[in-house]
Design an enzyme around this catalytic site. Structure first.
Site, short mmCIF file in Angstrom:
data_model
loop_
_atom_site.label_atom_id
_atom_site.label_comp_id
_atom_site.label_asym_id
_atom_site.label_seq_id
_atom_site.Cartn_x
_atom_site.Cartn_y
_atom_site.Cartn_z
N MET A 170 0.71 -1.06 0.06
CA MET A 170 0.16 0.05 -0.02
C MET A 170 0.77 1.30 -0.14
O MET A 170 0.54 2.32 -0.86
CB MET A 170 -0.70 -0.01 1.23
CG MET A 170 -1.99 1.13 1.03
SD MET A 170 -3.08 0.96 -0.15
CE MET A 170 -2.96 2.57 -0.76
N LYS A 171 1.97 1.23 0.66
CA LYS A 171 2.89 2.41 0.57
C LYS A 171 3.08 2.76 -0.61
O LYS A 171 3.61 3.76 -0.92
CB LYS A 171 4.12 2.28 1.78
CG LYS A 171 5.01 3.36 1.76
CD LYS A 171 4.45 4.69 2.05
CE LYS A 171 5.49 5.77 1.89
NZ LYS A 171 6.44 5.73 2.67
N LEU A 172 3.92 1.56 -1.38
CA LEU A 172 4.42 1.99 -2.63
C LEU A 172 3.15 2.41 -3.58
O LEU A 172 3.68 3.19 -4.51
CB LEU A 172 4.99 0.57 -3.24
CG LEU A 172 6.23 0.21 -2.64
CD1 LEU A 172 6.51 -1.42 -3.29
CD2 LEU A 172 7.24 1.17 -2.59
#
Length: 297
Positions: A170-172
């Protein structure tokens, strides 16, 4: 793990300093490993933190270890050192890491009697200091609930997004969207400058409209406001994150037309020696590359 676990912290840099400050001020016994910049370590020690000389010492001093490191290679080295020292607690990886590596490390931890939760961050060092970061966590429900109170020390918004690796995925995705915006803004500004629309005029039109957002405002705080500290995220880190995202797309069998283009822009900037510059300076790089004079901007 005890009700008030002993916490270790690796990586008290731009983000980690504020995070660690909030942990120790919340009453958790905190041990940090020395950092190349001694000032954050000295500050944390004045607030009550202890310092371990190495990761083996940290493994003995802590039940929960937070990592805030540049990327997967550094995370892999740290986790292996902790496990080699007999660590059997929980590792919370707040770095922006490659989810493929994260899942492999989680399996290594489980085999050694430890656990891993990926809990990457969004926002800036300012919010890290204030304890209002966004955090997206991946891991088993029981592991997540065990570390939630510590994460709450630095996070104003915390979401459990799935199993191990989901947080880093999700961060990427989050960074892909924001870095894609940075790429769009930079090219749009260059096209405008070549055709009689300067950055101030561009900003007057976009600001307050449907295309406005918080990220746009920090980006333009440098472009039109001249604030070099407006968005403290290095172009080299942007390139690293996009490499991870493209790698993940390839691993998943997803065509990466857009993400590869975004990655290549940051690769070019870093190759030209601008890796240490902050994200909004991408606009300078694109305009320099296109021969646009300063007075045209």
């Amino acid at each position: 793990m005890s009700g008030t676990p002993r916490v270790g912290f690796v990586g008290v840099g731009l983000m980690g300093h504020g995070m660690a400050k909030n942990i120790v001020e919340a009453g958790y016994p905190l041990t940090v490993v020395g950092h190349r910049n001694r000032d954050p370590v000295k500050d944390l020690k004045t607030r009550g933190a202890e310092e371990a000389s190495d990761l083996a010492g940290l493994a003995a001093a802590a039940e929960l270890v937070v990592l805030c490191l540049p990327g997967s290679p550094e995370v892999e080295t740290a986790v292996e050192a902790l496990l080699a020292a007999g660590f059997q607690g929980t590792v919370v990886d707040c770095s922006t890491s490659n989810p493929v590596s994260t899942r492999q490390l989680a399996a290594r931890c489980a085999a050694a009697g430890a656990a891993l939760v990926d809990a990457p961050l969004s926002r800036t060092p300012k919010e890290a200091w204030e304890g209002t970061l966004d955090c997206m966590a991946g891991g088993a429900e029981a592991d997540f609930e065990r570390v939630r109170p510590v994460i709450d020390c630095w996070a104003g918004r915390l979401l459990h997004v799935g199993d191990v690796g989901a947080g880093h995925t999700m961060k990427l995705l989050n960074n892909f969207i924001s870095l894609g915006y940075a790429t769009l803004y930079s090219e749009a500004l260059a096209i405008g400058a070549k055709n009689g629309v300067d950055a101030a005029t561009f900003h007057d039109v976009i600001s307050g409209g449907r295309m406005d957002c918080g990220f746009y405002q920090t980006f333009m705080a440098y472009v039109v406001g001249g604030d070099p500290e407006a968005h403290r995220f290095a172009l080299a880190n942007a390139h690293k994150d996009m490499r991870y995202l493209v790698s993940l797309a390839n691993e998943s069998g997803i065509s990466s037309h857009v993400s590869s283009v975004v990655k290549n822009g940051f690769a070019a900037a870093e190759a030209q020696g601008r890796g240490a510059d902050y994200l909004p300076t991408l606009s300078d790089f694109v305009q320099d590359m296109n021969g646009i004079r300063r007075d045209e901007r």
